[in-house]
Design a protein around this motif. Structure first.
Motif, PDB file in Angstrom:
ATOM      1  N   GLU A   1       0.827  -1.210   0.000  1.00  0.00           N
ATOM      2  CA  GLU A   1       0.000   0.000   0.000  1.00  0.00           C
ATOM      3  C   GLU A   1       0.864   1.264   0.000  1.00  0.00           C
ATOM      4  N   VAL A   2       1.957   1.254   0.751  1.00  0.00           N
ATOM      5  CA  VAL A   2       2.876   2.400   0.771  1.00  0.00           C
ATOM      6  C   VAL A   2       3.509   2.586  -0.610  1.00  0.00           C
ATOM      7  N   GLU A   3       3.858   1.476  -1.232  1.00  0.00           N
ATOM      8  CA  GLU A   3       4.445   1.547  -2.575  1.00  0.00           C
ATOM      9  C   GLU A   3       3.448   2.126  -3.582  1.00  0.00           C
ATOM     10  N   LYS A   4       2.187   1.724  -3.473  1.00  0.00           N
ATOM     11  CA  LYS A   4       1.162   2.269  -4.372  1.00  0.00           C
ATOM     12  C   LYS A   4       0.996   3.777  -4.189  1.00  0.00           C
ATOM     13  N   ARG A   5       1.040   4.223  -2.926  1.00  0.00           N
ATOM     14  CA  ARG A   5       0.910   5.655  -2.674  1.00  0.00           C
ATOM     15  C   ARG A   5       2.085   6.432  -3.250  1.00  0.00           C
ATOM     16  N   TYR A   6       3.296   5.901  -3.131  1.00  0.00           N
ATOM     17  CA  TYR A   6       4.453   6.589  -3.693  1.00  0.00           C
ATOM     18  C   TYR A   6       4.437   6.599  -5.217  1.00  0.00           C
ATOM     19  N   LYS A   7       3.929   5.545  -5.822  1.00  0.00           N
ATOM     20  CA  LYS A   7       3.850   5.485  -7.275  1.00  0.00           C
ATOM     21  C   LYS A   7       2.785   6.448  -7.803  1.00  0.00           C
ATOM     22  N   SER A   8       1.733   6.626  -7.032  1.00  0.00           N
ATOM     23  CA  SER A   8       0.662   7.523  -7.499  1.00  0.00           C
ATOM     24  C   SER A   8       1.051   9.002  -7.382  1.00  0.00           C
ATOM     25  N   LYS A   9       2.031   9.321  -6.575  1.00  0.00           N
ATOM     26  CA  LYS A   9       2.462  10.721  -6.413  1.00  0.00           C
ATOM     27  C   LYS A   9       3.332  11.192  -7.519  1.00  0.00           C
TER      28      LYS A   9
END
Length: 129
Positions: free
Chosen positions: A121-129
């Motif tokens: 989930e943290v990785e998804k948030r960083y990729k979406s930024k």
């Protein structure tokens, strides 16, 4: 007395089935649901740890106070009964230790699965930024 060993045997079998279930490769959604369900079950199932520990203490006490039948005064029947009791005690120790060890494995696997899920989930948030 046999009921407690039957309960521990069933607990070991159920725990082994749960370990197989949560370690089998499966889709992420299904695995996450299974892990969350097992995590909810872990807290109430914690009773098996003190139960198995108490059974281990009981086995130790019985082993320390057992009549030893090794002299020539003992008959063959008494010797067989003594050996059978020793084998049953060894089996019961293995069941108790397996109960505790498998419970610990299940809790660690669930924790690692939840950690992986949160990292994804943290990785998804960083990729979406």
């Amino acid at each position: 007395m046999a009921l407690q060993w039957l309960i521990i045997s069933y607990v070991v079998a159920i725990e082994a089935a749960i370990v197989v279930l949560i370690t089998l490769p499966s889709p992420k959604l299904l695995r996450n649901r299974i892990v969350s369900l097992v995590s909810l079950i872990l807290q109430p199932a914690l009773f098996v740890i003190p139960f198995a520990g108490f059974q281990l203490l009981d086995l130790y006490w019985k082993n320390e106070h057992r009549l030893i039948c090794t002299s020539e005064v003992c008959t063959a029947t008494e010797r067989d009964r003594y050996e059978k009791a020793i084998y049953k005690a060894q089996r019961n120790v293995i069941l108790c230790v397996a109960t505790i060890l498998i419970y610990w494995c299940i809790s660690r696997i669930c924790k690692y699965q939840k950690d992986v899920q949160s990292l994804e989930e943290v990785e998804k948030r960083y990729k979406s930024k």
